[in-house]
Design a protein around this motif. Structure first.
Motif, PDB file in Angstrom:
ATOM      1  N   UNK A  94       0.815  -1.217   0.000  1.00  0.00           N
ATOM      2  CA  UNK A  94       0.000   0.000   0.000  1.00  0.00           C
ATOM      3  C   UNK A  94       0.847   1.265   0.000  1.00  0.00           C
ATOM      4  N   UNK A  95       2.150   1.110   0.126  1.00  0.00           N
ATOM      5  CA  UNK A  95       3.029   2.273   0.136  1.00  0.00           C
ATOM      6  C   UNK A  95       2.993   3.049   1.436  1.00  0.00           C
ATOM      7  N   UNK A  96       2.645   2.370   2.543  1.00  0.00           N
ATOM      8  CA  UNK A  96       2.612   3.041   3.845  1.00  0.00           C
ATOM      9  C   UNK A  96       4.031   3.091   4.397  1.00  0.00           C
ATOM     10  N   UNK A  97       4.561   4.292   4.504  1.00  0.00           N
ATOM     11  CA  UNK A  97       5.948   4.438   4.950  1.00  0.00           C
ATOM     12  C   UNK A  97       6.085   4.271   6.456  1.00  0.00           C
ATOM     13  N   UNK A  98       5.036   4.595   7.209  1.00  0.00           N
ATOM     14  CA  UNK A  98       5.087   4.473   8.665  1.00  0.00           C
ATOM     15  C   UNK A  98       5.049   3.003   9.070  1.00  0.00           C
ATOM     16  N   UNK A  99       5.903   2.636  10.011  1.00  0.00           N
ATOM     17  CA  UNK A  99       5.910   1.252  10.493  1.00  0.00           C
ATOM     18  C   UNK A  99       4.642   0.994  11.301  1.00  0.00           C
ATOM     19  N   UNK A 100       3.911  -0.020  10.918  1.00  0.00           N
ATOM     20  CA  UNK A 100       2.657  -0.372  11.584  1.00  0.00           C
ATOM     21  C   UNK A 100       2.791  -1.774  12.158  1.00  0.00           C
ATOM     22  N   UNK A 101       2.392  -1.921  13.414  1.00  0.00           N
ATOM     23  CA  UNK A 101       2.459  -3.216  14.092  1.00  0.00           C
ATOM     24  C   UNK A 101       1.042  -3.662  14.437  1.00  0.00           C
ATOM     25  N   UNK A 102       0.826  -4.970  14.627  1.00  0.00           N
ATOM     26  CA  UNK A 102      -0.530  -5.466  14.891  1.00  0.00           C
ATOM     27  C   UNK A 102      -1.208  -4.821  16.094  1.00  0.00           C
ATOM     28  N   UNK A 103      -0.439  -4.451  17.118  1.00  0.00           N
ATOM     29  CA  UNK A 103      -1.052  -3.920  18.336  1.00  0.00           C
ATOM     30  C   UNK A 103      -1.753  -2.584  18.091  1.00  0.00           C
ATOM     31  N   UNK A 104      -1.378  -1.892  17.017  1.00  0.00           N
ATOM     32  CA  UNK A 104      -2.035  -0.621  16.725  1.00  0.00           C
ATOM     33  C   UNK A 104      -3.495  -0.826  16.331  1.00  0.00           C
ATOM     34  N   UNK A 105      -3.824  -1.990  15.810  1.00  0.00           N
ATOM     35  CA  UNK A 105      -5.227  -2.282  15.514  1.00  0.00           C
ATOM     36  C   UNK A 105      -6.042  -2.328  16.801  1.00  0.00           C
ATOM     37  N   UNK A 106      -5.426  -2.802  17.851  1.00  0.00           N
ATOM     38  CA  UNK A 106      -6.083  -2.854  19.161  1.00  0.00           C
ATOM     39  C   UNK A 106      -6.301  -1.443  19.707  1.00  0.00           C
ATOM     40  N   UNK A 107      -5.301  -0.578  19.554  1.00  0.00           N
ATOM     41  CA  UNK A 107      -5.451   0.816  19.965  1.00  0.00           C
ATOM     42  C   UNK A 107      -6.564   1.495  19.162  1.00  0.00           C
ATOM     43  N   UNK A 108      -6.629   1.186  17.879  1.00  0.00           N
ATOM     44  CA  UNK A 108      -7.646   1.789  17.022  1.00  0.00           C
ATOM     45  C   UNK A 108      -9.039   1.350  17.452  1.00  0.00           C
ATOM     46  N   UNK A 109      -9.181   0.080  17.774  1.00  0.00           N
ATOM     47  CA  UNK A 109     -10.473  -0.436  18.248  1.00  0.00           C
ATOM     48  C   UNK A 109     -10.892   0.269  19.535  1.00  0.00           C
ATOM     49  N   UNK A 110      -9.946   0.439  20.461  1.00  0.00           N
ATOM     50  CA  UNK A 110     -10.265   1.079  21.738  1.00  0.00           C
ATOM     51  C   UNK A 110     -10.736   2.514  21.530  1.00  0.00           C
ATOM     52  N   UNK A 111     -10.025   3.261  20.694  1.00  0.00           N
ATOM     53  CA  UNK A 111     -10.419   4.646  20.432  1.00  0.00           C
ATOM     54  C   UNK A 111     -11.762   4.709  19.715  1.00  0.00           C
ATOM     55  N   UNK A 112     -12.010   3.761  18.822  1.00  0.00           N
ATOM     56  CA  UNK A 112     -13.289   3.721  18.111  1.00  0.00           C
ATOM     57  C   UNK A 112     -14.439   3.459  19.077  1.00  0.00           C
ATOM     58  N   UNK A 113     -14.237   2.551  20.025  1.00  0.00           N
ATOM     59  CA  UNK A 113     -15.279   2.263  21.004  1.00  0.00           C
ATOM     60  C   UNK A 113     -15.574   3.489  21.869  1.00  0.00           C
ATOM     61  N   UNK A 114     -14.526   4.212  22.245  1.00  0.00           N
ATOM     62  CA  UNK A 114     -14.726   5.417  23.048  1.00  0.00           C
ATOM     63  C   UNK A 114     -15.553   6.442  22.283  1.00  0.00           C
ATOM     64  N   UNK A 115     -15.216   6.637  21.017  1.00  0.00           N
ATOM     65  CA  UNK A 115     -15.941   7.632  20.218  1.00  0.00           C
ATOM     66  C   UNK A 115     -17.364   7.188  19.909  1.00  0.00           C
TER      67      UNK A 115
END
Length: 379
Positions: A248-269
């Motif tokens: 996808x050409x994503x230059x930022x290093x992404x790790x699986x745990x960030x999906x968990x952070x994203x889920x948590x923030x989504x639930x809060x919102x």
């Protein structure tokens, strides 16, 4: 690569330290147990070299034995990371607490104090940006393969990657008519939980079951086949995510745990309260959950307006239905869980001290009894 097996440590306290680790390791993972044994070996090696006069437990003192060992850890080369230093202190404190209980030496429980353990540096939440999240989910859906569906499951349930790898094939449970939840097994914090899910996640689980049925490895009750150790499967997942990000050409290093952070923030919102988010993530404290949440000014404004329009103190408290205990072994397990819950609620009301520490040990023993009781149900 196999680690070389080290010879047994020759120290008068080695046997009693090993026995203490054996006592509470029932509720620990093999890796955590190994770390506790390594810490015990490190501490006893220090005692043998710097304080050979210590031959029995009642000779142990905070000064110079514990503080000297802590100073040795600080001066180690290469230096220990803060997290490793904290883990060693916590491991030795757990061993001392166990010895204080089993050997009837309460002073051992005070050798390492709470203030001795430093705090980890504050880490900001790392949820994916909206663009990253949308790109990844779209690509996972397009690929529709084993890895893509696995990461979509992680993204929409907030589970850890290790918990995902441990899912059973029957992890999808019906909780009520047209209501489903994913059973997340014992994970990092030795907790298991039920995460409510929508029809999309139910479909993901069905797809993963289909992929499992195509795998040549025999069925073992798990949702994901393991050609080798669990670490091999986790490495495969991480490599898959890296390949997707690269495509996808994503230059930022992404790790699986960030999906968990994203889920948590989504639930809060979405309006889910902090305590509920804590339970969904399997955390044991709100402080841990707050490290996951990306709270923006818009979130604060929304909560403020909601509180003004619908004050929570005017909302009637929901009634808690009285649950009937099951019969047989299931009823025994339910009773143990209820006792553990009541004990924990009472323990939290007590000030820090010997009584709270004693209840903490009792709770630990209930955890061991529960684990053994559940084994009785396994044919």
């Amino acid at each position: 690569m196999n680690r070389a097996r080290r010879p047994p440590l020759q120290h008068p306290l080695a046997v009693v330290f090993d026995r203490a680790v054996d006592s509470f390791s029932v509720a620990l993972s093999p890796e955590t147990t190994r770390q506790h044994r390594g810490t015990a070996r490190n501490f006893l090696s220090y005692l043998g070299a710097d304080h050979p006069e210590v031959q029995c437990l009642d000779q142990l003192r905070r000064e110079p034995h514990i503080l000297g060992w802590m100073s040795r850890l600080h001066s180690q080369a290469p230096p220990l990371s803060t997290a490793s230093y904290i883990n060693r202190l916590i491991a030795l404190r757990s061993i001392c607490n166990e010895l204080a209980w089993t050997e009837q030496l309460p002073e051992l429980a005070h050798l390492i104090r709470r203030e001795d353990i430093p705090r980890l540096p504050h880490r900001l939440p790392r949820p994916l940006t909206t663009e990253q999240d949308q790109l990844l989910q779209k690509e996972f859906l397009r690929r529709n393969d084993l890895g893509g569906n696995a990461f979509l499951l992680i993204r929409h349930t907030g589970m850890r990657i290790g918990e995902c790898a441990d899912l059973s094939s029957d992890c999808l449970r019906s909780t009520a008519p047209n209501q489903w939840a994913v059973h997340v097994p014992l994970g990092k914090l030795k907790t298991e939980r039920m995460v409510p899910v929508d029809p999309f996640v139910c479909e993901l689980v069905q797809r993963l079951r289909f992929f499992r049925s195509l795998d040549p490895l025999p069925a073992d009750g798990r949702l994901f086949a393991r050609p080798g150790a669990k670490d091999t499967l986790l490495r495969h997942f991480r490599d898959y995510l890296h390949q997707v990000c690269h495509s996808l050409g994503l230059s930022t290093r992404i790790v699986p745990h960030q999906l968990r952070h994203t889920y948590a923030s989504e639930m809060l919102r979405a309006g889910v309260g902090l305590v509920a988010v804590m339970k969904l993530l399997g955390h044991t404290s709100p402080e841990m959950t707050m490290q996951y949440l990306d709270v923006t000014l818009n979130d604060l404004e929304r909560e403020f307006q909601l509180a003004r329009s619908k004050p929570r103190h005017l909302v009637p408290q929901p009634r808690v239905p009285s649950a009937l205990l099951r019969e047989g072994l299931g009823g025994v397990i339910d009773s143990l869980l209820a006792a553990q819950h009541v004990l924990e609620m009472f323990r939290r009301e007590l000030p820090h001290g010997s009584s709270r520490l004693r209840l903490d040990r009792l709770s630990n023993r209930l955890t061991k009894i529960l684990r053994e009781a559940r084994k009785l149900a396994t044919p």
